[in-house]
Design an enzyme around this catalytic site. Structure first.
Site, PDB file in Angstrom:
ATOM      1  N   ASN A 152      51.602 124.665   0.761  1.00 39.59           N
ATOM      2  CA  ASN A 152      50.597 125.099  -0.090  1.00 39.59           C
ATOM      3  C   ASN A 152      49.961 126.428   0.305  1.00 39.59           C
ATOM      4  O   ASN A 152      49.693 126.706   1.459  1.00 39.59           O
ATOM      5  CB  ASN A 152      49.472 124.108  -0.148  1.00 39.59           C
ATOM      6  CG  ASN A 152      49.922 122.745  -0.810  1.00 39.59           C
ATOM      7  OD1 ASN A 152      50.860 122.991  -1.666  1.00 39.59           O
ATOM      8  ND2 ASN A 152      49.281 121.614  -0.718  1.00 39.59           N
ATOM      9  N   PRO A 153      49.384 127.137  -0.755  1.00 39.22           N
ATOM     10  CA  PRO A 153      48.896 128.541  -0.663  1.00 39.22           C
ATOM     11  C   PRO A 153      47.601 128.241   0.406  1.00 39.22           C
ATOM     12  O   PRO A 153      47.135 129.224   1.222  1.00 39.22           O
ATOM     13  CB  PRO A 153      48.406 128.949  -1.748  1.00 39.22           C
ATOM     14  CG  PRO A 153      49.465 128.400  -2.825  1.00 39.22           C
ATOM     15  CD  PRO A 153      49.954 127.177  -2.271  1.00 39.22           C
ATOM     16  N   SER A 154      47.008 127.120   0.156  1.00 44.53           N
ATOM     17  CA  SER A 154      45.736 126.897   1.184  1.00 44.53           C
ATOM     18  C   SER A 154      46.093 127.166   2.765  1.00 44.53           C
ATOM     19  O   SER A 154      45.216 127.484   3.356  1.00 44.53           O
ATOM     20  CB  SER A 154      44.868 125.842   0.924  1.00 44.53           C
ATOM     21  OG  SER A 154      45.893 124.579   1.127  1.00 44.53           O
ATOM     22  N   GLY A 240      53.204 115.090  -1.130  1.00 41.47           N
ATOM     23  CA  GLY A 240      54.244 114.099  -0.979  1.00 41.47           C
ATOM     24  C   GLY A 240      54.825 113.240  -1.942  1.00 41.47           C
ATOM     25  O   GLY A 240      55.966 113.046  -1.940  1.00 41.47           O
ATOM     26  N   HIS A 286      43.155 114.248  -4.852  1.00 36.53           N
ATOM     27  CA  HIS A 286      44.439 113.273  -4.565  1.00 36.53           C
ATOM     28  C   HIS A 286      43.885 111.957  -4.919  1.00 36.53           C
ATOM     29  O   HIS A 286      42.520 111.404  -4.571  1.00 36.53           O
ATOM     30  CB  HIS A 286      44.772 113.513  -3.475  1.00 36.53           C
ATOM     31  CG  HIS A 286      45.634 114.888  -3.109  1.00 36.53           C
ATOM     32  ND1 HIS A 286      46.198 115.327  -4.273  1.00 36.53           N
ATOM     33  CD2 HIS A 286      45.711 115.544  -2.183  1.00 36.53           C
ATOM     34  CE1 HIS A 286      46.855 116.666  -3.769  1.00 36.53           C
ATOM     35  NE2 HIS A 286      46.366 116.732  -2.708  1.00 36.53           N
TER      36      HIS A 286
HETATM   37  O1  CDP Z   1      49.210 118.838   0.488  1.00 37.89           O
HETATM   38  P1  CDP Z   1      48.642 117.479   0.657  1.00 37.89           P
HETATM   39  O2  CDP Z   1      47.179 117.361   0.856  1.00 37.89           O
HETATM   40  O3  CDP Z   1      48.996 116.633  -0.527  1.00 37.89           O
HETATM   41  O4  CDP Z   1      49.343 116.736   1.798  1.00 37.89           O
HETATM   42  P2  CDP Z   1      48.926 116.795   3.310  1.00 37.89           P
HETATM   43  O5  CDP Z   1      47.998 116.457   3.818  1.00 37.89           O
HETATM   44  O6  CDP Z   1      49.684 117.846   4.078  1.00 37.89           O
HETATM   45  O7  CDP Z   1      50.258 115.619   3.834  1.00 37.89           O
HETATM   46  C1  CDP Z   1      51.664 115.683   3.086  1.00 37.89           C
HETATM   47  C2  CDP Z   1      51.705 114.331   2.383  1.00 37.89           C
HETATM   48  O8  CDP Z   1      51.881 113.300   3.639  1.00 37.89           O
HETATM   49  C3  CDP Z   1      50.788 113.951   1.459  1.00 37.89           C
HETATM   50  O9  CDP Z   1      50.980 114.684   0.122  1.00 37.89           O
HETATM   51  C4  CDP Z   1      50.904 112.720   1.269  1.00 37.89           C
HETATM   52  O10 CDP Z   1      51.967 112.246   0.206  1.00 37.89           O
HETATM   53  C5  CDP Z   1      51.436 112.049   2.627  1.00 37.89           C
HETATM   54  N1  CDP Z   1      50.083 111.491   3.399  1.00 37.89           N
HETATM   55  C6  CDP Z   1      49.991 110.226   3.233  1.00 37.89           C
HETATM   56  O11 CDP Z   1      50.684 109.435   2.881  1.00 37.89           O
HETATM   57  N2  CDP Z   1      48.978 109.781   4.325  1.00 37.89           N
HETATM   58  C7  CDP Z   1      48.122 110.526   4.965  1.00 37.89           C
HETATM   59  N3  CDP Z   1      47.245 110.014   5.747  1.00 37.89           N
HETATM   60  C8  CDP Z   1      48.331 111.989   4.926  1.00 37.89           C
HETATM   61  C9  CDP Z   1      49.670 112.564   4.106  1.00 37.89           C
END
Ligand code: CDP
Length: 311
Positions: A152-154, A240, A286
């Site tokens: 992700n760009p962030s 995810g 999310h």
């Molecule tokens: O970019 P994003 O905030 O969606 O994701 P992340 O925090 O980098 O984690 C990658 C993926 O793992 C998430 O998009 C979720 O699908 C999964 N995840 C989860 O199921 N439970 C967590 N405590 C953290 C992440």
């Protein structure tokens, strides 16, 4: 009374998780979710029919010619494809044939001390999210093999100062993932594009073996509509969940690790950090618990395998 009720509720919940859905026993369909049973019945083929991630998930020179218009899925921005941008696209579909077993690794704290590294690395194709750390003690629990990693760009903003300064750090960071595909949502929001292109140019200029590819915003939009029609309406699907939907189309067997968006371990109940490497909070855009409900349903129907146990 409150304490007793709390204990009772926790016991019933965990009894239900252990026995009804049964990660150790053969799973039975979850009760009381009505519509979800229909969703998951022929989920793979419906995703294929309505979203066609196999051909359309990634922008390629074949599916997005010079002069075509890209419509961003996040903010509706439009962009005409110039030759310069076209040259950064993958020449052809990176998923040439269907894959057998894919491990998709989320970043949940459930992976801490899980010893799942070997099991993850034994998959034919391993996908990870958001440039997660794999070395410095994590490898035993999350593995090292990486065929595709999202960014992700962030992450690029925070970890690598938006690639405005010393870009070598980024290139060195990528070494962890070898020649993996680096999947960037370059055309989701207008603000993503320049940064994602900078990542691609940096890879090229430093001769990094990483292979940048871009999510097709039309595909991401179709996925959002698909899941919205099934009752999942977050402001934004998580990385995810997008990746799970894609994996269901490109892999015959989908094994999920590191998906557990809750604060306590499912079996031993001790508290968990949000990520296996930090405790950064989940973004409010999310709805991971609602997504998890669907993953659980898919697991219970044998569509994918959700690993919550230590290996
Ligand atoms: O970019 P994003 O905030 O969606 O994701 P992340 O925090 O980098 O984690 C990658 C993926 O793992 C998430 O998009 C979720 O699908 C999964 N995840 C989860 O199921 N439970 C967590 N405590 C953290 C992440």
């Amino acid at each position: 009374i409150i304490l007793c009720l709390g204990t009772l509720l926790t016991t019933v919940t965990w009894y239900w998780l252990d026995n009804d859905v049964g990660f150790h026993k053969p799973p039975r369909p979850k009760r009381g979710v009505g519509k979800l049973s229909d969703v998951c019945k022929d989920c793979r083929s419906r995703l294929r029919g309505q979203c066609n991630g196999f051909d359309k998930a990634i922008i390629t020179q074949e599916n997005t010619p010079i002069g075509s218009e890209i419509v961003f899925n996040g903010d509706g921005k439009k962009l005409k494809v110039t030759r310069e941008i076209f040259n950064t696209f993958a020449k052809e579909n990176p998923f040439k044939t269907r894959l057998d077993t894919c491990a998709l690794v989320g970043n949940s704290g459930i992976l801490t001390d899980s010893r799942c590294g070997k099991s993850i690395d034994s998959a034919q194709f391993v996908m990870r999210c958001n440039l997660p750390p794999l070395k410095d003690g994590y490898e035993e629990h999350v593995g090292i093999k990486t065929d595709l990693v999202t960014a992700n760009p962030s992450i690029l903003e925070h970890k690598y100062e938006s690639l405005m300064n010393r870009r070598l750090l980024f290139v060195e960071g990528l070494q962890t993932y070898g020649n993996a595909l680096l999947l960037l949502p370059a055309f989701s929001f207008g603000s993503n594009t320049a940064l994602s292109l900078r990542a691609a140019y940096t890879i090229e200029e430093f001769n990094s073996p990483a292979r940048p590819i871009f999510f097709n915003p039309g595909y991401l939009q179709n996925l959002s509509v698909f899941w919205r029609n099934e009752g999942l309406k977050p402001r934004r699907l998580s990385t995810g969940f997008f990746m799970t939907s894609l994996a269901l189309e490109i892999c015959d067997n989908v094994e999920l690790y590191g998906f557990w968006p809750f604060g306590n371990h499912p079996y031993d109940y001790y508290s968990l950090s949000n990520h296996y490497y930090d405790d950064m909070k989940v973004s409010a855009v999310h709805a991971m618990p609602a997504e998890f409900d669907i993953l659980l349903q898919l697991h219970s129907e044998g569509v994918l395998k959700l690993h919550l146990e230590n290996c």
